[in-house]
Design a protein around this motif. Structure first.
Motif, PDB file in Angstrom:
ATOM      1  N   ARG A  55      24.641  52.618  69.457  1.00 55.31           N
ATOM      2  CA  ARG A  55      25.900  51.920  69.169  1.00 55.31           C
ATOM      3  C   ARG A  55      27.046  52.715  69.799  1.00 55.31           C
ATOM      4  NH1 ARG A  55      28.262  50.051  63.288  1.00 55.31           N
ATOM      5  NH2 ARG A  55      28.477  52.276  62.945  1.00 55.31           N
ATOM      6  N   HIS A  71      19.537  55.273  55.353  1.00 57.24           N
ATOM      7  CA  HIS A  71      18.813  56.444  54.841  1.00 57.24           C
ATOM      8  C   HIS A  71      17.305  56.193  54.966  1.00 57.24           C
ATOM      9  CE1 HIS A  71      17.471  59.534  51.959  1.00 57.24           C
ATOM     10  NE2 HIS A  71      18.641  60.118  52.192  1.00 57.24           N
ATOM     11  N   ASN A  78      30.434  45.886  55.822  1.00 55.15           N
ATOM     12  CA  ASN A  78      31.528  46.778  55.391  1.00 55.15           C
ATOM     13  C   ASN A  78      32.834  46.408  56.084  1.00 55.15           C
ATOM     14  OD1 ASN A  78      30.421  48.776  53.494  1.00 55.15           O
ATOM     15  ND2 ASN A  78      29.082  49.299  55.196  1.00 55.15           N
TER      16      ASN A  78
HETATM   17  C1  LIG Z   1      24.400  58.567  53.732  1.00 52.23           C
HETATM   18  C2  LIG Z   1      24.169  59.965  54.223  1.00 52.23           C
HETATM   19  C3  LIG Z   1      25.504  60.637  54.548  1.00 52.23           C
HETATM   20  C4  LIG Z   1      23.459  60.770  53.115  1.00 52.23           C
HETATM   21  O1  LIG Z   1      23.227  62.051  53.594  1.00 52.23           O
HETATM   22  P1  LIG Z   1      22.527  63.179  52.719  1.00 52.23           P
HETATM   23  O2  LIG Z   1      23.165  63.252  51.356  1.00 52.23           O
HETATM   24  O3  LIG Z   1      22.490  64.417  53.542  1.00 52.23           O
HETATM   25  O4  LIG Z   1      21.065  62.604  52.532  1.00 52.23           O
HETATM   26  P2  LIG Z   1      19.796  63.344  52.007  1.00 52.23           P
HETATM   27  O5  LIG Z   1      20.075  64.739  51.606  1.00 52.23           O
HETATM   28  O6  LIG Z   1      19.161  62.484  50.973  1.00 52.23           O
HETATM   29  O7  LIG Z   1      18.835  63.364  53.273  1.00 52.23           O
HETATM   30  C5  LIG Z   1      17.462  63.700  53.118  1.00 52.23           C
HETATM   31  C6  LIG Z   1      16.866  63.988  54.472  1.00 52.23           C
HETATM   32  O8  LIG Z   1      16.924  62.794  55.265  1.00 52.23           O
HETATM   33  C7  LIG Z   1      17.671  63.016  56.437  1.00 52.23           C
HETATM   34  N1  LIG Z   1      18.481  61.823  56.721  1.00 52.23           N
HETATM   35  C8  LIG Z   1      19.455  61.328  55.977  1.00 52.23           C
HETATM   36  N2  LIG Z   1      19.964  60.225  56.543  1.00 52.23           N
HETATM   37  C9  LIG Z   1      19.284  60.060  57.685  1.00 52.23           C
HETATM   38  C10 LIG Z   1      19.353  59.082  58.711  1.00 52.23           C
HETATM   39  N3  LIG Z   1      20.254  58.080  58.670  1.00 52.23           N
HETATM   40  N4  LIG Z   1      18.471  59.170  59.716  1.00 52.23           N
HETATM   41  C11 LIG Z   1      17.559  60.155  59.783  1.00 52.23           C
HETATM   42  N5  LIG Z   1      17.439  61.129  58.828  1.00 52.23           N
HETATM   43  C12 LIG Z   1      18.316  61.070  57.807  1.00 52.23           C
HETATM   44  C13 LIG Z   1      18.550  64.219  56.159  1.00 52.23           C
HETATM   45  O9  LIG Z   1      18.879  64.864  57.350  1.00 52.23           O
HETATM   46  C14 LIG Z   1      17.649  65.031  55.249  1.00 52.23           C
HETATM   47  O10 LIG Z   1      16.735  65.730  56.075  1.00 52.23           O
HETATM   48  P3  LIG Z   1      16.131  67.147  55.637  1.00 52.23           P
HETATM   49  O11 LIG Z   1      17.282  67.996  55.202  1.00 52.23           O
HETATM   50  O12 LIG Z   1      15.439  67.644  56.860  1.00 52.23           O
HETATM   51  O13 LIG Z   1      15.189  66.837  54.519  1.00 52.23           O
HETATM   52  C15 LIG Z   1      23.230  59.975  55.455  1.00 52.23           C
HETATM   53  O14 LIG Z   1      22.016  59.403  55.067  1.00 52.23           O
HETATM   54  C16 LIG Z   1      23.806  59.297  56.679  1.00 52.23           C
HETATM   55  O15 LIG Z   1      24.611  59.869  57.378  1.00 52.23           O
HETATM   56  N6  LIG Z   1      23.359  58.061  56.979  1.00 52.23           N
HETATM   57  C17 LIG Z   1      23.751  57.331  58.145  1.00 52.23           C
HETATM   58  C18 LIG Z   1      25.186  56.844  58.016  1.00 52.23           C
HETATM   59  C19 LIG Z   1      25.602  56.011  59.210  1.00 52.23           C
HETATM   60  O16 LIG Z   1      24.991  56.073  60.252  1.00 52.23           O
HETATM   61  N7  LIG Z   1      26.653  55.194  59.056  1.00 52.23           N
HETATM   62  C20 LIG Z   1      27.107  54.312  60.095  1.00 52.23           C
HETATM   63  C21 LIG Z   1      26.288  53.062  60.150  1.00 52.23           C
HETATM   64  S1  LIG Z   1      26.611  51.922  58.856  1.00 52.23           S
HETATM   65  C22 LIG Z   1      27.969  51.034  59.445  1.00 52.23           C
HETATM   66  O17 LIG Z   1      28.629  51.472  60.311  1.00 52.23           O
HETATM   67  C23 LIG Z   1      28.275  49.752  58.779  1.00 52.23           C
HETATM   68  C24 LIG Z   1      28.721  48.594  59.664  1.00 52.23           C
HETATM   69  O18 LIG Z   1      29.378  48.873  60.846  1.00 52.23           O
HETATM   70  C25 LIG Z   1      29.565  47.705  58.786  1.00 52.23           C
HETATM   71  O19 LIG Z   1      30.710  47.387  59.136  1.00 52.23           O
HETATM   72  O20 LIG Z   1      29.049  47.322  57.739  1.00 52.23           O
END
Ligand SMILES: CC(C)(COP(=O)(O)OP(=O)(O)OC[C@H]1O[C@@H](n2cnc3c(N)ncnc32)[C@H](O)[C@@H]1OP(=O)(O)O)[C@@H](O)C(=O)NCCC(=O)NCCSC(=O)C[C@H](O)C(=O)O
Ligand SMILES: [Mg+2]
Length: 295
Positions: free
Chosen positions: A73, A229, A161
């Motif tokens: 994106r 997630h 969103n």
């Molecule tokens: C939502 C989050 C910020 C949460 O992060 P966090 O609290 O760090 O999550 P966890 O501790 O539970 O993570 C556990 C492990 O999983 C990995 N992880 C987390 N999220 C992802 C992911 N998206 N992809 C791959 N791996 C992920 C963590 O690194 C942890 O790993 P480890 O420490 O090695 O165990 C976070 O999940 C996040 O940033 N998510 C993506 C947010 C995003 O991309 N947002 C933009 C898209 S949505 C949007 O834009 C909406 C749209 O445009 C609209 O208008 O509706």
């Protein structure tokens, strides 16, 4: 659903600025990932995130031994990052480029023109976020591009969103105020022959509510859901796969039409129900979908 079924049940956003998340992709069972340069990346990190793309795509991570569709994106072309994002993404050669804040067919055509200089129309596809009031007003014309392969348009994603933000509707658990727009997007996507993915579910620590929203989206005809997630992948894969009951019914329809006595018939009776050849086509599509995802 596009004609050759490509599973897009679970499509996970991964912020390009998050190295830990990027490193996880290879272990995830999602059908596709969207490497995000837009809203998940803070302005101060945009350029560093963009510079990572070549490295990410040089060693494409396979998800569980199968190739996972990889899309990027970009920031909107009208933003200060959009043009450079597009140049960097084109070099990385993802399967698709997701355009945010698409308002009109022109927004898609302009990017297609840039890609045409380097790529055949059947290579890098375009996906469009439907997340602005203007996009909703132009939805039929945008979707119509899907009928022309030269446009590259292949998939819509609901940006719920942004739609909530730009319209002021209340985001309720049952999505009552969003449903008319979501159904309109779905209808337009079908008219254009492209895939339609549902928006994200923000409360990623609430698996029951997430599963409920997936069930709702599957019933509405969506091909899959965008995710934020990894914990959301399994439920999405399940919700957007054909159910055991639907598969059993599809097999029964196929078997019934395969009988010699039904070979020339357009309509038959099966277990007290009228079944036509359009239902056979529907059944065959479902069975092909199940075969593609190994259900
Ligand atoms: C939502 C989050 C910020 C949460 O992060 P966090 O609290 O760090 O999550 P966890 O501790 O539970 O993570 C556990 C492990 O999983 C990995 N992880 C987390 N999220 C992802 C992911 N998206 N992809 C791959 N791996 C992920 C963590 O690194 C942890 O790993 P480890 O420490 O090695 O165990 C976070 O999940 C996040 O940033 N998510 C993506 C947010 C995003 O991309 N947002 C933009 C898209 S949505 C949007 O834009 C909406 C749209 O445009 C609209 O208008 O509706
Ligand atoms: Mg958005």
């Amino acid at each position: 659903m596009t004609e050759t079924y490509r599973p897009r049940r679970s499509v996970l956003y991964v912020p390009a600025s998050n190295d830990k998340a990027l490193a996880k992709i290879a272990q995830l069972a999602c059908d596709a990932v969207i490497i995000d340069l837009e809203d998940a990346v803070a302005p101060a990190d945009k350029i560093a995130a963009r510079e990572k793309l070549t490295g990410i795509f040089a060693n494409r991570p396979d998800a569980n031994g199968r190739r996972c569709e990889m899309v990027v994106r970009v920031n909107a072309l009208s933003s200060e990052w959009g043009t450079d994002d597009l140049a960097a993404v084109a070099k990385a050669e993802p399967d698709g480029i997701l355009l945010p804040k698409v308002d009109t067919p022109r927004d898609v055509l302009e990017v297609g023109d840039v890609l045409d200089d380097n790529f055949a129309p059947d290579s890098v596809k375009l996906w469009a976020m439907i997340e602005t009031p203007k996009a909703m007003l132009n939805i039929g014309a945008i979707a119509e591009l899907g009928r022309d392969p030269a446009s590259r348009l292949d998939c819509f994603i609901a940006g719920t969103n942004d739609l909530v933000k730009d319209t002021g509707v209340l985001a309720t658990p049952d999505r009552a105020y969003l449903l008319p727009w979501l159904m309109q997007m779905l209808l337009a996507a079908r008219a254009g022959g492209i895939d339609m993915l549902d928006g994200v579910f923000n409360d990623f620590r609430d698996p029951d509510a997430f599963a409920h929203e997936c069930t709702q989206a599957a019933a509405m005809g969506f091909d899959g859901k965008t995710l934020i997630h990894p914990s959301q992948i399994e439920a999405a894969n399940r919700a957007f796969a054909p159910s055991a009951q639907a598969l059993a019914e599809a097999r029964a329809v196929k078997d019934a039409f395969a009988l010699a006595q039904n070979s020339g018939k357009g309509v038959i009776a099966l277990n007290g129900r009228m079944v036509e050849r359009l239902h056979l086509a529907q059944a065959e599509k479902l069975l092909a979908k199940a075969a593609a995802i190994g259900a």
